[in-house]
Design an enzyme around this catalytic site. Sequence first.
Site, PDB file in Angstrom:
ATOM      1  N   HIS A 107       0.954  -1.011  -0.006  1.00 45.91           N
ATOM      2  CA  HIS A 107      -0.001  -0.095  -0.022  1.00 45.91           C
ATOM      3  C   HIS A 107       0.920   1.117   0.041  1.00 45.91           C
ATOM      4  O   HIS A 107       2.115   1.300   0.458  1.00 45.91           O
ATOM      5  CB  HIS A 107      -0.912   0.120   1.217  1.00 45.91           C
ATOM      6  CG  HIS A 107      -1.730  -0.906   1.454  1.00 45.91           C
ATOM      7  ND1 HIS A 107      -1.324  -2.255   2.351  1.00 45.91           N
ATOM      8  CD2 HIS A 107      -3.067  -1.326   1.313  1.00 45.91           C
ATOM      9  CE1 HIS A 107      -2.417  -2.992   2.461  1.00 45.91           C
ATOM     10  NE2 HIS A 107      -3.233  -2.432   1.865  1.00 45.91           N
ATOM     11  N   ASP A 110       2.549   1.979   3.413  1.00 44.19           N
ATOM     12  CA  ASP A 110       3.283   0.965   3.720  1.00 44.19           C
ATOM     13  C   ASP A 110       4.821   1.334   3.657  1.00 44.19           C
ATOM     14  O   ASP A 110       5.563   0.935   4.327  1.00 44.19           O
ATOM     15  CB  ASP A 110       3.110  -0.339   3.058  1.00 44.19           C
ATOM     16  CG  ASP A 110       1.953  -1.179   3.375  1.00 44.19           C
ATOM     17  OD1 ASP A 110       1.061  -0.774   4.437  1.00 44.19           O
ATOM     18  OD2 ASP A 110       1.556  -1.860   2.301  1.00 44.19           O
ATOM     19  N   GLU A 274      -8.902 -13.844  -1.471  1.00 41.35           N
ATOM     20  CA  GLU A 274      -8.103 -14.168  -0.091  1.00 41.35           C
ATOM     21  C   GLU A 274      -8.991 -15.247   0.567  1.00 41.35           C
ATOM     22  O   GLU A 274      -9.935 -15.304   0.561  1.00 41.35           O
ATOM     23  CB  GLU A 274      -7.930 -12.918   0.487  1.00 41.35           C
ATOM     24  CG  GLU A 274      -7.417 -12.950   1.906  1.00 41.35           C
ATOM     25  CD  GLU A 274      -6.831 -11.702   2.465  1.00 41.35           C
ATOM     26  OE1 GLU A 274      -6.639 -10.710   1.734  1.00 41.35           O
ATOM     27  OE2 GLU A 274      -6.888 -11.735   3.734  1.00 41.35           O
ATOM     28  N   HIS A 277     -10.882 -14.054   3.412  1.00 36.23           N
ATOM     29  CA  HIS A 277     -12.151 -13.404   3.084  1.00 36.23           C
ATOM     30  C   HIS A 277     -13.194 -14.274   2.646  1.00 36.23           C
ATOM     31  O   HIS A 277     -14.361 -14.278   2.964  1.00 36.23           O
ATOM     32  CB  HIS A 277     -11.797 -12.599   1.993  1.00 36.23           C
ATOM     33  CG  HIS A 277     -10.759 -11.463   2.327  1.00 36.23           C
ATOM     34  ND1 HIS A 277     -10.380 -10.256   1.516  1.00 36.23           N
ATOM     35  CD2 HIS A 277     -10.181 -11.174   3.658  1.00 36.23           C
ATOM     36  CE1 HIS A 277      -9.636  -9.495   2.210  1.00 36.23           C
ATOM     37  NE2 HIS A 277      -9.366 -10.235   3.464  1.00 36.23           N
ATOM     38  N   ASP A 302      -4.442 -13.837  -2.377  1.00 37.24           N
ATOM     39  CA  ASP A 302      -3.928 -13.467  -1.191  1.00 37.24           C
ATOM     40  C   ASP A 302      -3.995 -14.632  -0.337  1.00 37.24           C
ATOM     41  O   ASP A 302      -5.055 -15.250  -0.040  1.00 37.24           O
ATOM     42  CB  ASP A 302      -4.592 -12.249  -0.609  1.00 37.24           C
ATOM     43  CG  ASP A 302      -4.102 -10.930  -0.998  1.00 37.24           C
ATOM     44  OD1 ASP A 302      -3.404 -10.828  -1.922  1.00 37.24           O
ATOM     45  OD2 ASP A 302      -4.458  -9.827  -0.189  1.00 37.24           O
ATOM     46  N   ASP A 313     -10.670 -12.132  10.264  1.00 33.93           N
ATOM     47  CA  ASP A 313      -9.728 -12.305   9.600  1.00 33.93           C
ATOM     48  C   ASP A 313      -8.218 -12.401  10.259  1.00 33.93           C
ATOM     49  O   ASP A 313      -7.524 -11.389  10.597  1.00 33.93           O
ATOM     50  CB  ASP A 313      -9.632 -11.117   8.621  1.00 33.93           C
ATOM     51  CG  ASP A 313      -8.888 -11.050   7.142  1.00 33.93           C
ATOM     52  OD1 ASP A 313      -8.566 -12.364   6.967  1.00 33.93           O
ATOM     53  OD2 ASP A 313      -8.798  -9.970   6.510  1.00 33.93           O
ATOM     54  N   ASP A 315      -5.569 -14.035   9.253  1.00 38.24           N
ATOM     55  CA  ASP A 315      -4.326 -13.678   8.506  1.00 38.24           C
ATOM     56  C   ASP A 315      -3.257 -14.660   8.958  1.00 38.24           C
ATOM     57  O   ASP A 315      -2.081 -14.223   9.103  1.00 38.24           O
ATOM     58  CB  ASP A 315      -3.859 -12.598   8.407  1.00 38.24           C
ATOM     59  CG  ASP A 315      -4.821 -11.685   7.500  1.00 38.24           C
ATOM     60  OD1 ASP A 315      -5.492 -11.961   6.866  1.00 38.24           O
ATOM     61  OD2 ASP A 315      -4.945 -10.211   7.846  1.00 38.24           O
ATOM     62  N   ASP A 345      -0.706 -12.358   2.334  1.00 39.24           N
ATOM     63  CA  ASP A 345      -1.216 -11.764   3.022  1.00 39.24           C
ATOM     64  C   ASP A 345      -1.514 -12.217   4.492  1.00 39.24           C
ATOM     65  O   ASP A 345      -2.781 -12.515   4.696  1.00 39.24           O
ATOM     66  CB  ASP A 345      -2.593 -11.182   2.513  1.00 39.24           C
ATOM     67  CG  ASP A 345      -3.049  -9.999   2.983  1.00 39.24           C
ATOM     68  OD1 ASP A 345      -2.544  -9.714   3.998  1.00 39.24           O
ATOM     69  OD2 ASP A 345      -4.167  -9.363   2.515  1.00 39.24           O
TER      70      ASP A 345
END
Length: 442
Positions: A107, A110, A274, A277, A302, A313, A315, A345
Amino acid sequence: MKVVKGEREYFKGIPAIKYEGQHSDNPMSFKFYNPKQRVGKKTMQDHLRFAIAYWHTFCGNGGDPFGAPTKLFPWLENSDPLQRGYDKMDAAFELITKLGVSYYCFHDYDLVDEAPTLKESEKRIAAMIAYAKEKQKASGVKLLWGTANLFSHPRYMNGAATNPDFNVVCYAGAQVKNALDATIALKGSNYVFWGGREGYLSLLNTEMKREQEHLARFLHAAKDYGRKHGFKGTFLIEPKPMEPTKHQYDFDAATVISFLREYDLLGDFQLNLEVNHATLAQHTFQHELQVASDAGVLGSIDANRGDYQNGWDTDQFPNNLYELTEAMLVILKSGGFKTGGINFDAKTRRNSTNLEDIFYAHIGGMDIFARALIVAHSILQAGQYEKLLRERYSTFQSGKGKQFVNGKLGIEDLHRLALKNGEPIQRSGRQEYFENLINQFI
Ligand code: XLS
Ligand code: NI
Ligand code: NI
């Protein structure tokens, strides 16, 4: 202040990670991921196109709503934001090259912290892009995708492109313009939109249709700008049903596809799916992949995993071979990745505080995908799976079934055939047999 670049080694004592095979007891080695090994027509590296996510890996410090950061990364120590940006990028390229990964994703903020003004932020980003160019050139590492963070800053609390205030939409547009410029300058293969705040917290204060129309306008404008300025890659939408909003407009693959179709965005836009998700939307990952593949918009993924005992989430890094094999079957049958790839991700747990842990996490993720690729490829090679699937639909392959598929039979014809043929014989779905097939090849 004198800026220091490229002088520090952050992951001291960790060498470039090599393939050593399943029987190596070196935890800093790949057991299955052998980049140059061929699987069918392509090498593992070309099939999998791994990418490192800048945000989790270099910015995620372990802070959560209940506690302070646990990961005091040395590249985040400097008090000057620009110097911190350079340090972070040095650490990033060191890790990416030591892992032998070819791509990364970021991003805008980031790379470097957002500044108090947009003008100042643009200066910071420009400095980072110039440095990233040097780093990419020296290492051969490429940008899989760039994106704009349109969800962290308080100005986006009511949404970005779907914000009821036009002034916020302008700000989001400015950020997307800059992030697109950055992606183009760094020759990114894709550009991602993940609309974390594009949705609602309450329908009572929301005009949903209007907000979605604004989103479509916004995406058209971004696409037109990107194309006009030489972006040849793929625009990707990343569906997610909720979190941080109660309801996100890009709910799941099917919802996004119908949105893209309604607003004439298919063709330029594909999906970035993802795992976590998908499960948040109460789907399996392979369901989402299949929906996208069937519509010809399976762009990129992802990679991560959720936790079956809780909802959100989380991750986590992927580690489930059976499920990933099911996913790889869909990906391979869909022809594999073109501009897309596999972006981790995923984040190490809050209490995984050693720098080595970041390596173990990625090594594990890469190894499990390598295994899933090998298994899925052998299943397809052996042919039995596809044969079983074909048999299930064999009544449409010829005769009246085929005529129906070709639009030659009406409802009266079906009625006539039912009367003539009588009660259909029972045909088993053979689910357990299909399931065992995967296990056999693992
Ligand atoms: C958050 C998303 C985000 C996108 C990029 O849940 O996964 O990380 O991938 O904005
Ligand atoms: Ni996510
Ligand atoms: Ni994501």
